[in-house]
Design a protein around this motif. Structure first.
Motif, PDB file in Angstrom:
ATOM      1  N   TRP A  89       0.845  -1.199   0.000  1.00 50.10           N
ATOM      2  CA  TRP A  89       0.000   0.000   0.000  1.00 50.10           C
ATOM      3  C   TRP A  89       0.876   1.242   0.000  1.00 50.10           C
ATOM      4  O   TRP A  89       1.851   1.332   0.746  1.00 50.10           O
ATOM      5  CB  TRP A  89      -0.914   0.012   1.222  1.00 50.10           C
ATOM      6  N   THR A  90       0.527   2.197  -0.855  1.00 49.75           N
ATOM      7  CA  THR A  90       1.206   3.486  -0.925  1.00 49.75           C
ATOM      8  C   THR A  90       0.181   4.572  -0.650  1.00 49.75           C
ATOM      9  O   THR A  90      -0.835   4.657  -1.345  1.00 49.75           O
ATOM     10  CB  THR A  90       1.825   3.717  -2.314  1.00 49.75           C
ATOM     11  N   LEU A  91       0.428   5.385   0.369  1.00 54.70           N
ATOM     12  CA  LEU A  91      -0.491   6.443   0.781  1.00 54.70           C
ATOM     13  C   LEU A  91       0.249   7.767   0.690  1.00 54.70           C
ATOM     14  O   LEU A  91       1.309   7.926   1.303  1.00 54.70           O
ATOM     15  CB  LEU A  91      -0.975   6.227   2.211  1.00 54.70           C
ATOM     16  N   GLY A  92      -0.275   8.715  -0.070  1.00 55.10           N
ATOM     17  CA  GLY A  92       0.429   9.976  -0.259  1.00 55.10           C
ATOM     18  C   GLY A  92      -0.444  11.182  -0.032  1.00 55.10           C
ATOM     19  O   GLY A  92      -1.638  11.179  -0.352  1.00 55.10           O
ATOM     20  N   ARG A  93       0.173  12.238   0.531  1.00 52.67           N
ATOM     21  CA  ARG A  93      -0.511  13.524   0.686  1.00 52.67           C
ATOM     22  C   ARG A  93       0.509  14.631   0.476  1.00 52.67           C
ATOM     23  O   ARG A  93       1.614  14.594   1.024  1.00 52.67           O
ATOM     24  CB  ARG A  93      -1.098  13.640   2.093  1.00 52.67           C
ATOM     25  N   SER A  94       0.147  15.634  -0.346  1.00 48.99           N
ATOM     26  CA  SER A  94       1.033  16.759  -0.605  1.00 48.99           C
ATOM     27  C   SER A  94       0.230  18.040  -0.667  1.00 48.99           C
ATOM     28  O   SER A  94      -0.936  18.035  -1.073  1.00 48.99           O
ATOM     29  CB  SER A  94       1.787  16.557  -1.926  1.00 48.99           C
ATOM     30  N   GLY A  95       0.875  19.140  -0.288  1.00 51.28           N
ATOM     31  CA  GLY A  95       0.232  20.437  -0.405  1.00 51.28           C
ATOM     32  C   GLY A  95       0.152  20.941  -1.829  1.00 51.28           C
ATOM     33  O   GLY A  95      -0.567  21.897  -2.119  1.00 51.28           O
ATOM     34  N   GLY A  96       0.871  20.309  -2.747  1.00 52.42           N
ATOM     35  CA  GLY A  96       0.865  20.729  -4.148  1.00 52.42           C
ATOM     36  C   GLY A  96       0.504  19.586  -5.076  1.00 52.42           C
ATOM     37  O   GLY A  96       0.212  18.465  -4.627  1.00 52.42           O
ATOM     38  N   LEU A  97       0.545  19.877  -6.352  1.00 55.45           N
ATOM     39  CA  LEU A  97       0.164  18.895  -7.363  1.00 55.45           C
ATOM     40  C   LEU A  97       1.371  18.201  -7.995  1.00 55.45           C
ATOM     41  O   LEU A  97       1.200  17.398  -8.911  1.00 55.45           O
ATOM     42  CB  LEU A  97      -0.670  19.565  -8.463  1.00 55.45           C
ATOM     43  N   GLY A  98       2.563  18.493  -7.494  1.00 56.09           N
ATOM     44  CA  GLY A  98       3.764  17.888  -8.051  1.00 56.09           C
ATOM     45  C   GLY A  98       4.035  16.508  -7.500  1.00 56.09           C
ATOM     46  O   GLY A  98       5.106  16.221  -6.963  1.00 56.09           O
ATOM     47  N   THR A  99       3.067  15.632  -7.632  1.00 50.96           N
ATOM     48  CA  THR A  99       3.167  14.261  -7.153  1.00 50.96           C
ATOM     49  C   THR A  99       3.226  13.314  -8.349  1.00 50.96           C
ATOM     50  O   THR A  99       2.928  13.707  -9.478  1.00 50.96           O
ATOM     51  CB  THR A  99       1.952  13.907  -6.281  1.00 50.96           C
ATOM     52  N   PRO A 100       3.599  12.055  -8.126  1.00 50.59           N
ATOM     53  CA  PRO A 100       3.708  11.137  -9.268  1.00 50.59           C
ATOM     54  C   PRO A 100       2.442  11.020 -10.106  1.00 50.59           C
ATOM     55  O   PRO A 100       2.524  10.806 -11.323  1.00 50.59           O
ATOM     56  CB  PRO A 100       4.072   9.806  -8.601  1.00 50.59           C
ATOM     57  N   ASN A 101       1.251  11.144  -9.489  1.00 47.76           N
ATOM     58  CA  ASN A 101       0.025  11.020 -10.288  1.00 47.76           C
ATOM     59  C   ASN A 101      -0.715  12.356 -10.432  1.00 47.76           C
ATOM     60  O   ASN A 101      -1.830  12.379 -10.962  1.00 47.76           O
ATOM     61  CB  ASN A 101      -0.906   9.969  -9.683  1.00 47.76           C
ATOM     62  N   GLY A 102      -0.110  13.473  -9.968  1.00 44.04           N
ATOM     63  CA  GLY A 102      -0.664  14.789 -10.212  1.00 44.04           C
ATOM     64  C   GLY A 102      -1.825  15.198  -9.353  1.00 44.04           C
ATOM     65  O   GLY A 102      -2.517  16.171  -9.661  1.00 44.04           O
ATOM     66  N   THR A 103      -2.073  14.475  -8.240  1.00 43.11           N
ATOM     67  CA  THR A 103      -3.119  14.871  -7.305  1.00 43.11           C
ATOM     68  C   THR A 103      -2.513  15.046  -5.913  1.00 43.11           C
ATOM     69  O   THR A 103      -1.433  14.525  -5.624  1.00 43.11           O
ATOM     70  CB  THR A 103      -4.254  13.830  -7.238  1.00 43.11           C
ATOM     71  N   ARG A 104      -3.223  15.752  -5.056  1.00 47.48           N
ATOM     72  CA  ARG A 104      -2.696  16.051  -3.725  1.00 47.48           C
ATOM     73  C   ARG A 104      -2.767  14.849  -2.779  1.00 47.48           C
ATOM     74  O   ARG A 104      -1.979  14.749  -1.844  1.00 47.48           O
ATOM     75  CB  ARG A 104      -3.447  17.242  -3.119  1.00 47.48           C
ATOM     76  N   GLU A 105      -3.708  13.960  -2.995  1.00 46.41           N
ATOM     77  CA  GLU A 105      -3.851  12.779  -2.152  1.00 46.41           C
ATOM     78  C   GLU A 105      -4.013  11.544  -3.025  1.00 46.41           C
ATOM     79  O   GLU A 105      -4.652  11.600  -4.082  1.00 46.41           O
ATOM     80  CB  GLU A 105      -5.071  12.892  -1.238  1.00 46.41           C
ATOM     81  N   THR A 106      -3.448  10.442  -2.566  1.00 49.44           N
ATOM     82  CA  THR A 106      -3.552   9.222  -3.365  1.00 49.44           C
ATOM     83  C   THR A 106      -3.387   7.992  -2.491  1.00 49.44           C
ATOM     84  O   THR A 106      -2.687   8.028  -1.482  1.00 49.44           O
ATOM     85  CB  THR A 106      -2.486   9.218  -4.478  1.00 49.44           C
TER      86      THR A 106
END
Length: 292
Positions: free
Chosen positions: A219-236
């Motif tokens: 499981w990979t859980l991600g949260r970022s304040g910006g859109l510069g994430t591997p899939n282009g969303t803030r949460e995944t």
């Protein structure tokens, strides 16, 4: 003309690991501040005491820049911001049950057993060890004062390998934040959903679990304040590398409160919602990985 001096610095104030051996650190000295070329690494007299790193015989010239570097470590991947690394094939004390699970990140966190602990399964996954949590025995681990301190985070990336044995309210980990907010993963919950909680309800992402009871998943859980994430969303949330859930709504104010980090139970810190399943590895970063 500072000449040759003794040098010391409090590592805790820098936010870098404090539990490594002194030989794992270097004092880098550079004349132009870039440290790309021409920097020298000073290691003479390296010592560490209560988080204070020191060196002897340091030669500074007028205008020199310096920084502290951690030598190349055995870390999971090349991403920066590693905060916690628990792996069932290292740092486990005891078997049935275990008594301690030592962090491999270099920060020196220790997951201990407050009451009943999980068992070590030596060949639980692909001939590698796992920790087996039994819900009916209220088994869980605790890192006293947690891992977030009183710091605020906008980026958080989590990886873990687990399986759930029964469909119930399973807590993988939880640390209470300020203002009745949480940093947690619930997987799988009794409603067949998986959750990443970071902040208030507005900062959560959740949806259909889609897994199979008794089978392991990464499981990979991600949260970022910006859109510069591997899939282009803030949460995944990803299962076995495939994005299954994403969202752009986040809670921008998530701050630690020196509360315990619980592993395998105690959602919201209450004496409940224990994991019935196995956990092989838990990795937490305070940064967003590159797509690679």
């Amino acid at each position: 003309t500072p000449g040759t001096v003794d040098f010391s610095i409090d590592l805790a104030s820098l936010g870098i690991p404090t539990a490594l051996d002194a030989a794992d650190y270097s004092l880098l000295i550079d004349g132009d501040g870039t440290f790309a070329t021409g920097a020298t690494a000073h290691t003479t007299g390296a010592a560490i005491n209560s988080g204070v790193l020191s060196f002897t015989g340091v030669s500074f010239s007028d205008g020199d820049f310096f920084t502290i570097a951690v030598n190349d470590l055995n870390t999971p991947g090349a991403a920066s911001g590693l905060l916690l690394w628990l792996r069932a094939d290292a740092g486990v004390t005891g078997t049935t049950p275990i008594s301690n699970w030592s962090d491999q990140s270099g920060y020196g966190f220790e997951a201990t057993v407050p009451a009943n602990g999980p068992d070590l399964v030596t060949d639980g996954l692909n001939f590698n060890p796992t920790l087996d949590f039994t819900r009916s025995n209220s088994e869980y681990l605790s890192i006293v004062n947690g891992i977030l301190g009183t710091n605020s985070y906008s980026d958080m990336w989590v990886y873990y390998v687990s399986k759930s044995d029964i469909l119930t309210n399973n807590t993988v980990f939880n640390e209470n934040l300020t203002g009745s907010e949480y940093f947690a993963s619930l997987n799988v919950w009794g409603n067949s959903r998986v959750y990443l909680a970071l902040g208030s309800g507005a900062g959560w992402v959740s949806g259909n679990w889609g897994g199979t009871l008794g089978e392991f998943n990464l499981w990979t859980l991600g949260r970022s304040g910006g859109l510069g994430t591997p899939n282009g969303t803030r949460e995944t949330i990803s299962r076995d590398g495939l994005v299954i859930l994403s969202d752009n709504g986040i809670d921008a104010t998530t701050t630690g409160n020196n509360n315990n980090l619980y592993i395998g139970g105690r959602w919201t810190g209450a004496n409940n919602y224990y994991l019935d399943g196995q956990l092989a590895e838990l990795i937490i970063y305070t940064s967003v990985p590159t797509p690679l």
